[in-house]
Design a protein around this motif. Structure first.
Motif, PDB file in Angstrom:
ATOM      1  N   ARG A 156       3.010  -6.728 -10.001  1.00 57.48           N
ATOM      2  CA  ARG A 156       4.190  -5.973  -9.551  1.00 57.48           C
ATOM      3  C   ARG A 156       3.766  -4.642  -8.946  1.00 57.48           C
ATOM      4  O   ARG A 156       4.326  -4.188  -7.947  1.00 57.48           O
ATOM      5  CB  ARG A 156       5.148  -5.745 -10.713  1.00 57.48           C
ATOM      6  N   ILE A 160       4.350  -3.690  -4.904  1.00 56.03           N
ATOM      7  CA  ILE A 160       5.134  -2.524  -4.509  1.00 56.03           C
ATOM      8  C   ILE A 160       4.306  -1.596  -3.623  1.00 56.03           C
ATOM      9  O   ILE A 160       4.776  -1.084  -2.599  1.00 56.03           O
ATOM     10  CB  ILE A 160       5.649  -1.776  -5.757  1.00 56.03           C
ATOM     11  N   THR A 163       3.803  -3.134  -0.086  1.00 58.16           N
ATOM     12  CA  THR A 163       4.995  -3.104   0.774  1.00 58.16           C
ATOM     13  C   THR A 163       5.443  -1.684   1.093  1.00 58.16           C
ATOM     14  O   THR A 163       6.371  -1.501   1.879  1.00 58.16           O
ATOM     15  CB  THR A 163       6.143  -3.860   0.100  1.00 58.16           C
ATOM     16  N   GLY A 164       4.800  -0.685   0.475  1.00 60.10           N
ATOM     17  CA  GLY A 164       5.145   0.695   0.754  1.00 60.10           C
ATOM     18  C   GLY A 164       6.462   1.144   0.159  1.00 60.10           C
ATOM     19  O   GLY A 164       7.006   2.175   0.552  1.00 60.10           O
ATOM     20  N   LYS A 165       6.977   0.377  -0.804  1.00 60.21           N
ATOM     21  CA  LYS A 165       8.243   0.748  -1.425  1.00 60.21           C
ATOM     22  C   LYS A 165       8.029   1.757  -2.549  1.00 60.21           C
ATOM     23  O   LYS A 165       6.919   1.918  -3.063  1.00 60.21           O
ATOM     24  CB  LYS A 165       8.942  -0.500  -1.978  1.00 60.21           C
ATOM     25  N   LYS A 166       9.119   2.402  -2.916  1.00 62.09           N
ATOM     26  CA  LYS A 166       9.072   3.360  -4.003  1.00 62.09           C
ATOM     27  C   LYS A 166       9.081   2.629  -5.338  1.00 62.09           C
ATOM     28  O   LYS A 166       9.724   1.602  -5.484  1.00 62.09           O
ATOM     29  CB  LYS A 166      10.287   4.292  -3.913  1.00 62.09           C
ATOM     30  N   GLY A 167       8.364   3.160  -6.307  1.00 62.81           N
ATOM     31  CA  GLY A 167       8.391   2.576  -7.641  1.00 62.81           C
ATOM     32  C   GLY A 167       7.053   2.064  -8.126  1.00 62.81           C
ATOM     33  O   GLY A 167       6.959   1.534  -9.236  1.00 62.81           O
ATOM     34  N   GLY A 168       6.011   2.215  -7.327  1.00 61.33           N
ATOM     35  CA  GLY A 168       4.707   1.733  -7.742  1.00 61.33           C
ATOM     36  C   GLY A 168       4.181   2.448  -8.970  1.00 61.33           C
ATOM     37  O   GLY A 168       3.599   1.829  -9.868  1.00 61.33           O
TER      38      GLY A 168
END
Length: 364
Positions: A156, A160, A163-168
């Protein structure tokens, strides 16, 4: 009682009932019980009163029995242990009302012509016959299930970040929380209450540096004793989890905003808002990862603690050591959470055969 005698209420029954609850609250506070638990018990008494549609001085044993049938006849009936705890709350409240030192019986008889009575007895309440009353499906995870769960938690993080999304960073924190729960056999409240200062060195294991032990300050108490403290030592089989914990403390944790006005700068697991991770959030995140990993839905976060106990026994640690590590008062409590595998059982049998018949006959 003095308050009751000096006030003329508009709604006498409601006034007396509220006074009863306030008196019972004060009694529990005097015993040192947890305020949240007190509020829960008082809420149950209000719920029971609404169901009965009668005041406590009018309750009968039949009211309790009807309430129990109502609880256990719904689409999702309550667990046996939950029903027993409800009975215990009603029993305790009735015991308070019928105790002559509080004069409620005399007061209700004078005001309403009837007095409270104890409506819980041995023939209409659920008794505690078994040490463990949890769901039979609950068990320790196998090593394959552990690998699948932790691999999914780590993936997970990678997904994250990729994909460059927030929450890593939050996903990294969550994965390490679960590894810490397993590596030290902690309960949810215990792991969420950890501060950075609770990570301690162990002189007997200098290789772990500042992560040789965890000081648990929010252990499960009993009978109003408050949180029970203990020290959980790091065992070498979990050195892989220690590496991740060290990485989190030295590199990951500082990236959260721990300087906000609402921040608890000591928390080991801060959120993006500077607060501590909540119990509910952690349970939901575990369920999400469990489902993604394709594991059985009956497995809960607490099963990681069961797995820790089981693994320590399988690896040869003494029962007393395991009992102290997990903070159980009695060895029998530790035993009911242990479900060793066939390999361990076969190894014990082989050792017994060797001891009695000699090594040459151990496999004969």
């Amino acid at each position: 009682m003095r308050l009751l005698s000096n006030v003329v209420p508009l709604h006498e029954e409601a006034f007396v009932f509220d006074a009863m609850l306030q008196g019972w609250r004060n009694q529990q506070l005097s015993r040192g019980l947890n305020r949240q638990g007190i509020d829960t018990r008082i809420g149950l008494i209000r719920r029971f009163t609404l169901f009965c549609e009668r005041s406590p001085w009018q309750w009968t044993a039949t009211d309790l029995e009807d309430f129990t049938v109502h609880l256990t006849s719904r689409g999702k009936p309550l667990a046996r242990s939950t029903v027993r705890s409800y009975h215990g709350v009603v029993r305790a409240f009735c015991a308070y009302l019928t105790d002559g030192r509080y004069e409620w019986m005399m007061e209700c008889e004078a005001r309403f012509g009837s007095a409270p009575q104890q409506i819980c007895h041995d023939w209409n309440t659920t008794v505690h016959l078994l040490e463990y009353e949890g769901r039979a499906q609950r068990r320790a995870l196998t090593f394959e299930e552990l690998e699948a769960f932790f691999s999914c938690a780590d993936q997970r993080v990678d997904l994250i970040v990729a994909t460059g999304k927030k929450g890593g960073l939050a996903a990294l924190r969550d994965a390490q929380i679960f590894k810490t729960v397993y590596a030290f056999g902690l309960r949810r409240a215990e792991v969420l209450g950890l501060d950075t200062a609770d990570l301690r060195p162990n002189p007997a294991a200098p290789r772990f540096e500042s992560f040789g032990a965890v000081q648990v300050r929010w252990g499960k108490g009993s009978r109003g004793s408050g949180p029970k403290r203990r020290t959980v030592l790091t065992v070498p089989e979990f050195d892989w989890a220690i590496e991740g914990l060290q990485q989190w403390v030295e590199q990951g944790r500082s990236r959260f905003a721990t300087t906000k006005p609402t921040s608890d700068g000591r928390a080991l697991w801060p959120t993006e808002r500077g607060t501590r991770v909540s119990d509910r959030y952690l349970a939901q995140r575990f369920a999400e990862i469990r489902d993604e990993a394709g594991l059985p839905p009956e497995l809960s976060l607490h099963c990681l603690r069961h797995t820790y106990i089981t693994n320590l026994i399988e690896w040869g640690y003494s029962e007393k050591f395991v009992q102290d590590q997990v903070g159980h008062l009695y060895a029998s409590t530790t035993a009911i959470y242990t479900s060793v595998g066939d390999d361990y059982k076969n190894r014990v049998i082989a050792q017994a055969l060797s001891r009695i018949y000699g090594s040459s006959h151990a496999t004969s």
